[in-house]
Design a protein around this motif. Sequence first.
Motif: not given
Length: 444
Positions: A50-60, A172-177, A221-226
């Motif tokens: 979900n969006d939160e998990e995607t954000g956490y993965l990016t952050e880490h 497992t490349v073509d996954s949006i998150p 965009i949501s990751i960047g703006e957050n």
Amino acid sequence: MIRDIIAKKRDGKVLTSEEIGFFTRGYADGFIPDYQAAALLMAMYINGLNDEETGYLTEHMVRSGSTVNLSGIKGVKVDKHSTGGVGDKTTLVVAPIAAASGVYVPKMSGRGLGHTGGTIDKLESIPGFKTSLTQEEFIKVVKTVGFSIIGQTENIAVADKKIYALRDVTATVDSIPLIASSIMSKKLASGCDCIVLDVKLGSGAFMTDIKNALKLAKTMISIGENAGKRTVCLVTDMDVPLGNHIGNALEVMEAIETLKGNGPKDFTELCIHISGAMIYAAGKADNFDSAREAARKSLESGIALKRFRDFIYMQGGDPRVTEDYSLLPAAKKYRDVLSDGEGFIRRMDCKKIGVASMELGAGRKDLSDTIQLGAGIRLNKKTGDFVNKGEVLAVLYSDDEEKLDKGEALLKESIRFGSEPLPKRSILIAAVDAEKTEMFSYPE
Ligand code: URA
């Protein structure tokens, strides 16, 4: 612990920031083996994040490496990223245009792999050009010229590097998150204030349908703006190779011709859209239209070309290449590819054309392969054009006769003819930011 995290994602549950951080740290440090990382990535691929998990993965992933400190550059700094295409030499043109319009562009780029090219390989076809600079040199070039392009430093988003390589061999490349967090972790670590993303849509791209392309755009965009970065995303057509040249030195030539105002129309328009988005994201224009006008002026005035020459000079390259293309590497052999069919070109399989260029020697199958900087393809005909039997479709360049045979076969296979002309369509499909999505043209 990692076994429990794998089981949780396998069962479709939502992971916490701690669990995701445990995985990225453990894998980057070598405590978690490939087989467990692969199992978790497959569970993420199948059940999504979900969006939160995607954000956490990016952050880490950002935290797993260092972040570039660009505070020495006083002014708005914009990064730009393309999800990868065939004949995509856009960075070479948009960075000088944006710089000539008052935007700083400190850019780190990668090398080509598979059917897509990389900006660093293209720049290395310029004699003497250095793609590796110290942090101080990099900042000095940006401050003086307005932009600099160097190779991605090793210590950026270290976990992503390892995870991306594993995704590549585990389907497992073509996954949006996973794509969104991978791209954005590198962009957030690059230290810029704003991010412009070019999401490619079509046969040469990861995204082959508009719904997924828009979803990827919005996720990034949501990751960047957050993270407090103004993020703008364009969805652009990658169903036709960009411009007419594919291959490193050939693309440098086409980029220079574009900066002189003689570039192919599709490629020139894309460069105006992207540099316009960079000017708009940086707040140097009130809206996207006036930003594009500013970009066009910087191109037409010749200021962007001058910036490009200064950039080559400051990074140790020979700026005379902008006047004398014989200074660039050239292939030993060439071959005209004559058309077996007749009619309008209905379709060009971009990925296949990218593979043809790779087989000619312009790209790598594996990151350790060496490339021929002069190899590649010059397309005489593109989608929508009418072709007579026996007409020259393209000219292929390589050092090697066998590679020319492979390239010719792939190029011919990539083209479908029909008797009806195609409706013209714009290269810009959509422009998306945090507030709105503007649609320009819909692919069929
Ligand atoms: N480019 C990246 O950097 N990561 C992905 O996952 C896909 C494209």
